[in-house]
Design a protein around this motif. Structure first.
Motif, PDB file in Angstrom:
ATOM      1  N   ALA A  53       9.989  -0.595   6.485  1.00  0.00           N
ATOM      2  CA  ALA A  53      11.042   0.431   6.581  1.00  0.00           C
ATOM      3  C   ALA A  53      10.675   1.646   5.735  1.00  0.00           C
ATOM      4  O   ALA A  53      10.826   2.787   6.174  1.00  0.00           O
ATOM      5  N   GLU A  54      10.184   1.419   4.521  1.00  0.00           N
ATOM      6  CA  GLU A  54       9.797   2.522   3.644  1.00  0.00           C
ATOM      7  C   GLU A  54       8.658   3.328   4.261  1.00  0.00           C
ATOM      8  O   GLU A  54       8.668   4.560   4.242  1.00  0.00           O
ATOM      9  N   ALA A  55       7.666   2.647   4.833  1.00  0.00           N
ATOM     10  CA  ALA A  55       6.533   3.339   5.455  1.00  0.00           C
ATOM     11  C   ALA A  55       6.969   4.125   6.686  1.00  0.00           C
ATOM     12  O   ALA A  55       6.510   5.248   6.914  1.00  0.00           O
ATOM     13  N   GLU A 114       1.548   1.023   1.164  1.00  0.00           N
ATOM     14  CA  GLU A 114       2.835   1.063   1.852  1.00  0.00           C
ATOM     15  C   GLU A 114       3.201  -0.294   2.455  1.00  0.00           C
ATOM     16  O   GLU A 114       4.346  -0.658   2.525  1.00  0.00           O
ATOM     17  N   VAL A 115       2.230  -1.022   2.966  1.00  0.00           N
ATOM     18  CA  VAL A 115       2.490  -2.295   3.625  1.00  0.00           C
ATOM     19  C   VAL A 115       1.476  -3.299   3.096  1.00  0.00           C
ATOM     20  O   VAL A 115       0.302  -2.979   2.957  1.00  0.00           O
ATOM     21  N   ASP A 116       1.907  -4.498   2.793  1.00  0.00           N
ATOM     22  CA  ASP A 116       1.019  -5.528   2.270  1.00  0.00           C
ATOM     23  C   ASP A 116      -0.215  -5.695   3.145  1.00  0.00           C
ATOM     24  O   ASP A 116      -0.126  -5.748   4.370  1.00  0.00           O
ATOM     25  N   ASN A 117      -1.394  -5.779   2.503  1.00  0.00           N
ATOM     26  CA  ASN A 117      -2.665  -6.071   3.173  1.00  0.00           C
ATOM     27  C   ASN A 117      -3.018  -5.091   4.285  1.00  0.00           C
ATOM     28  O   ASN A 117      -3.660  -5.451   5.247  1.00  0.00           O
ATOM     29  N   MET A 118      -2.606  -3.852   4.165  1.00  0.00           N
ATOM     30  CA  MET A 118      -2.899  -2.866   5.201  1.00  0.00           C
ATOM     31  C   MET A 118      -3.929  -1.888   4.678  1.00  0.00           C
ATOM     32  O   MET A 118      -3.717  -1.219   3.686  1.00  0.00           O
ATOM     33  N   ASP A 119      -5.075  -1.783   5.346  1.00  0.00           N
ATOM     34  CA  ASP A 119      -6.097  -0.825   4.964  1.00  0.00           C
ATOM     35  C   ASP A 119      -5.642   0.567   5.338  1.00  0.00           C
ATOM     36  O   ASP A 119      -4.786   0.755   6.193  1.00  0.00           O
ATOM     37  N   GLU A 120      -6.236   1.598   4.701  1.00  0.00           N
ATOM     38  CA  GLU A 120      -5.917   2.969   5.093  1.00  0.00           C
ATOM     39  C   GLU A 120      -6.414   3.183   6.516  1.00  0.00           C
ATOM     40  O   GLU A 120      -7.534   2.871   6.860  1.00  0.00           O
TER      41      GLU A 120
END
Length: 129
Positions: A53-55, A114-120
């Motif tokens: 939600a934040e992202a 922003e999100v767990d385990n998420m690469d740029e």
């Protein structure tokens, strides 16, 4: 089976709030989903929780095309300020896909924190799982 998958445009900028007590982030927003056969548009209420939600709030705005996958259709009720009972049907999203932005700069990145385990990744085509 209760599984909802949609693609639509944000009707307005999504808003973020935090649940009192737990502090959990939640965003409630509407997407406009076109039915190409009947040429109608449905406006679907979506709920998204936590870091997703934040992202979403940080990286999208009105007009952006997003996909909702693995959502669940839910109905809830609440007592309105006038004393009447109100019923709401909405989709609680599990995953969100950023499909296209209404901004000219479509190369905006989402920070990996922003999100767990998420690469740029690039903004266009990025999934929040």
């Amino acid at each position: 089976m209760n599984s909802v998958n949609l693609i639509g445009r944000l009707v307005k900028d999504p808003e973020l709030r935090y649940v009192s007590g737990s502090g959990t982030a939640v965003s409630t927003f509407k997407i406009a989903v076109d039915d190409f056969e009947s040429k109608d548009t449905d406006y679907i209420q979506i709920v998204l929780w936590g870091r997703r939600a934040e992202a979403l709030v940080k990286n999208t705005r009105q007009g952006d095309l997003i996909g909702v996958s693995n959502g669940k259709l839910k109905t809830r009720s609440y007592d309105a300020t006038d004393g009447t009972k109100r019923y709401v049907t909405e989709v609680v999203a599990e995953k969100i896909q950023f499909c296209a932005t209404s901004r000219k700069n479509q190369n905006q990145e989402i920070e990996d924190k922003e999100v767990d385990n998420m690469d740029e990744k690039m903004f266009k085509g990025t999934a929040l799982e």
